[in-house]
Design a protein around this motif. Sequence first.
Motif, PDB file in Angstrom:
ATOM      1  N   GLN A 109       0.549  -1.136  -0.367  1.00  0.00           N
ATOM      2  CA  GLN A 109       0.159  -0.088  -0.006  1.00  0.00           C
ATOM      3  C   GLN A 109       0.799   1.361  -0.045  1.00  0.00           C
ATOM      4  OE1 GLN A 109      -2.493  -0.599   4.097  1.00  0.00           O
ATOM      5  NE2 GLN A 109      -4.084  -1.330   1.957  1.00  0.00           N
ATOM      6  N   TYR A 110       1.533   1.674   1.090  1.00  0.00           N
ATOM      7  CA  TYR A 110       2.585   2.511   0.843  1.00  0.00           C
ATOM      8  C   TYR A 110       3.497   2.546   0.221  1.00  0.00           C
ATOM      9  CZ  TYR A 110       0.529   3.077   5.314  1.00  0.00           C
ATOM     10  OH  TYR A 110       0.146   3.714   6.532  1.00  0.00           O
ATOM     11  N   GLU A 111       4.580   1.350  -1.235  1.00  0.00           N
ATOM     12  CA  GLU A 111       4.734   1.280  -2.123  1.00  0.00           C
ATOM     13  C   GLU A 111       3.443   1.905  -3.110  1.00  0.00           C
ATOM     14  OE1 GLU A 111       6.641  -2.698  -2.934  1.00  0.00           O
ATOM     15  OE2 GLU A 111       7.597  -2.712  -0.804  1.00  0.00           O
ATOM     16  N   LYS A 112       2.978   1.913  -3.270  1.00  0.00           N
ATOM     17  CA  LYS A 112       2.068   2.208  -4.812  1.00  0.00           C
ATOM     18  C   LYS A 112       1.851   4.182  -4.285  1.00  0.00           C
ATOM     19  CE  LYS A 112      -3.326   2.242  -5.726  1.00  0.00           C
ATOM     20  NZ  LYS A 112      -2.739   3.610  -6.592  1.00  0.00           N
ATOM     21  N   LEU A 113       1.430   4.441  -2.410  1.00  0.00           N
ATOM     22  CA  LEU A 113       1.332   5.590  -2.581  1.00  0.00           C
ATOM     23  C   LEU A 113       2.825   6.460  -3.156  1.00  0.00           C
ATOM     24  CD1 LEU A 113      -0.731   8.092  -0.982  1.00  0.00           C
ATOM     25  CD2 LEU A 113       0.987   6.840   1.593  1.00  0.00           C
ATOM     26  N   ALA A 114       3.771   5.762  -2.665  1.00  0.00           N
ATOM     27  CA  ALA A 114       5.154   6.375  -3.184  1.00  0.00           C
ATOM     28  C   ALA A 114       5.223   6.389  -4.329  1.00  0.00           C
ATOM     29  CB  ALA A 114       6.495   5.216  -2.166  1.00  0.00           C
ATOM     30  N   ALA A 115       4.255   5.590  -5.498  1.00  0.00           N
ATOM     31  CA  ALA A 115       4.699   5.198  -6.701  1.00  0.00           C
ATOM     32  C   ALA A 115       3.545   6.426  -6.914  1.00  0.00           C
ATOM     33  CB  ALA A 115       4.171   4.321  -7.155  1.00  0.00           C
ATOM     34  N   ASP A 116       2.757   6.828  -6.959  1.00  0.00           N
ATOM     35  CA  ASP A 116       1.883   7.871  -7.136  1.00  0.00           C
ATOM     36  C   ASP A 116       2.162   9.631  -6.871  1.00  0.00           C
ATOM     37  OD1 ASP A 116      -0.557   5.500  -7.733  1.00  0.00           O
ATOM     38  OD2 ASP A 116      -1.768   6.002  -6.241  1.00  0.00           O
ATOM     39  N   TYR A 117       2.821   9.152  -6.080  1.00  0.00           N
ATOM     40  CA  TYR A 117       3.487  10.200  -5.476  1.00  0.00           C
ATOM     41  C   TYR A 117       4.738  10.860  -6.659  1.00  0.00           C
ATOM     42  CZ  TYR A 117       6.567  13.795  -2.869  1.00  0.00           C
ATOM     43  OH  TYR A 117       7.301  15.362  -2.805  1.00  0.00           O
ATOM     44  N   LEU A 118       5.737   9.787  -6.594  1.00  0.00           N
ATOM     45  CA  LEU A 118       6.704   9.575  -7.798  1.00  0.00           C
ATOM     46  C   LEU A 118       5.802  10.468  -9.143  1.00  0.00           C
ATOM     47  CD1 LEU A 118       8.702   7.411  -7.133  1.00  0.00           C
ATOM     48  CD2 LEU A 118       9.122   9.818  -6.596  1.00  0.00           C
ATOM     49  N   LEU A 119       4.963   9.825  -9.855  1.00  0.00           N
ATOM     50  CA  LEU A 119       3.988   9.978 -10.910  1.00  0.00           C
ATOM     51  C   LEU A 119       3.515  11.186 -10.646  1.00  0.00           C
ATOM     52  CD1 LEU A 119       2.220   6.551 -11.251  1.00  0.00           C
ATOM     53  CD2 LEU A 119       4.108   7.751 -12.667  1.00  0.00           C
ATOM     54  N   ASP A 120       2.457  11.825 -10.138  1.00  0.00           N
ATOM     55  CA  ASP A 120       2.506  13.349  -9.994  1.00  0.00           C
ATOM     56  C   ASP A 120       3.523  14.220  -9.806  1.00  0.00           C
ATOM     57  OD1 ASP A 120      -0.413  11.856  -9.706  1.00  0.00           O
ATOM     58  OD2 ASP A 120       0.029  12.168  -7.651  1.00  0.00           O
ATOM     59  N   SER A 121       5.202  14.028  -9.590  1.00  0.00           N
ATOM     60  CA  SER A 121       5.806  14.750  -9.785  1.00  0.00           C
ATOM     61  C   SER A 121       6.531  14.856 -10.742  1.00  0.00           C
ATOM     62  CB  SER A 121       6.902  13.970  -8.517  1.00  0.00           C
ATOM     63  OG  SER A 121       6.020  14.176  -7.194  1.00  0.00           O
ATOM     64  N   GLY A 122       5.909  13.979 -12.145  1.00  0.00           N
ATOM     65  CA  GLY A 122       6.669  14.103 -13.230  1.00  0.00           C
ATOM     66  C   GLY A 122       7.405  13.417 -13.226  1.00  0.00           C
ATOM     67  N   THR A 123       7.643  11.909 -13.006  1.00  0.00           N
ATOM     68  CA  THR A 123       8.324  10.936 -13.133  1.00  0.00           C
ATOM     69  C   THR A 123       7.427  10.003 -14.432  1.00  0.00           C
ATOM     70  OG1 THR A 123       8.169   9.335 -11.241  1.00  0.00           O
ATOM     71  CG2 THR A 123       9.856  10.753 -11.045  1.00  0.00           C
ATOM     72  N   GLU A 124       8.109   8.739 -14.467  1.00  0.00           N
ATOM     73  CA  GLU A 124       7.915   7.865 -15.093  1.00  0.00           C
ATOM     74  C   GLU A 124       7.499   6.541 -14.376  1.00  0.00           C
ATOM     75  OE1 GLU A 124       8.295   5.028 -20.124  1.00  0.00           O
ATOM     76  OE2 GLU A 124       9.399   7.526 -19.159  1.00  0.00           O
ATOM     77  N   LEU A 125       6.982   5.506 -14.412  1.00  0.00           N
ATOM     78  CA  LEU A 125       7.253   4.315 -13.587  1.00  0.00           C
ATOM     79  C   LEU A 125       7.340   3.186 -14.693  1.00  0.00           C
ATOM     80  CD1 LEU A 125       7.117   2.656 -10.873  1.00  0.00           C
ATOM     81  CD2 LEU A 125       4.272   2.487 -11.114  1.00  0.00           C
ATOM     82  N   LEU A 126       8.799   2.925 -14.390  1.00  0.00           N
ATOM     83  CA  LEU A 126       8.782   1.542 -15.352  1.00  0.00           C
ATOM     84  C   LEU A 126       8.777  -0.005 -14.506  1.00  0.00           C
ATOM     85  CD1 LEU A 126      12.940   2.820 -16.718  1.00  0.00           C
ATOM     86  CD2 LEU A 126      10.568   3.234 -17.667  1.00  0.00           C
TER      87      LEU A 126
END
Length: 117
Positions: free
Chosen positions: A13-30
Amino acid sequence: MEYSRNKRRIGGQYEKLAADYLLDSGTELLERNYRCRSGEIDLIIRDGRYLVFVEVKYRSSATMGDPAEAVHAQKQQRIRKVAQYYLYSHRYGADTPCRFDVVCILNQEIRWIKNAF
């Protein structure tokens, strides 16, 4: 066994929260939870020209210490080995700019530490 499954579910759950945060910051999840024989990396993202290997650490309160403190030298070494394998297996060249970041979640506060190690 139940404790371990619950811990993994909470971690997810917290990894998903972190991934969403990073995506919102303009990164691309690989990748999420990239695994090989050497270990696991929570998230692999692209941040501009950087390929970034991200460790996510969560603490419900400060009594357990700062989440960043949990990414000790041995953990860093394991992440580096997995990153090397990822680069090799995905045919990235030696000139690929890489970074190791940590996303700390303390209670509900998220802190992104770039170039953490």
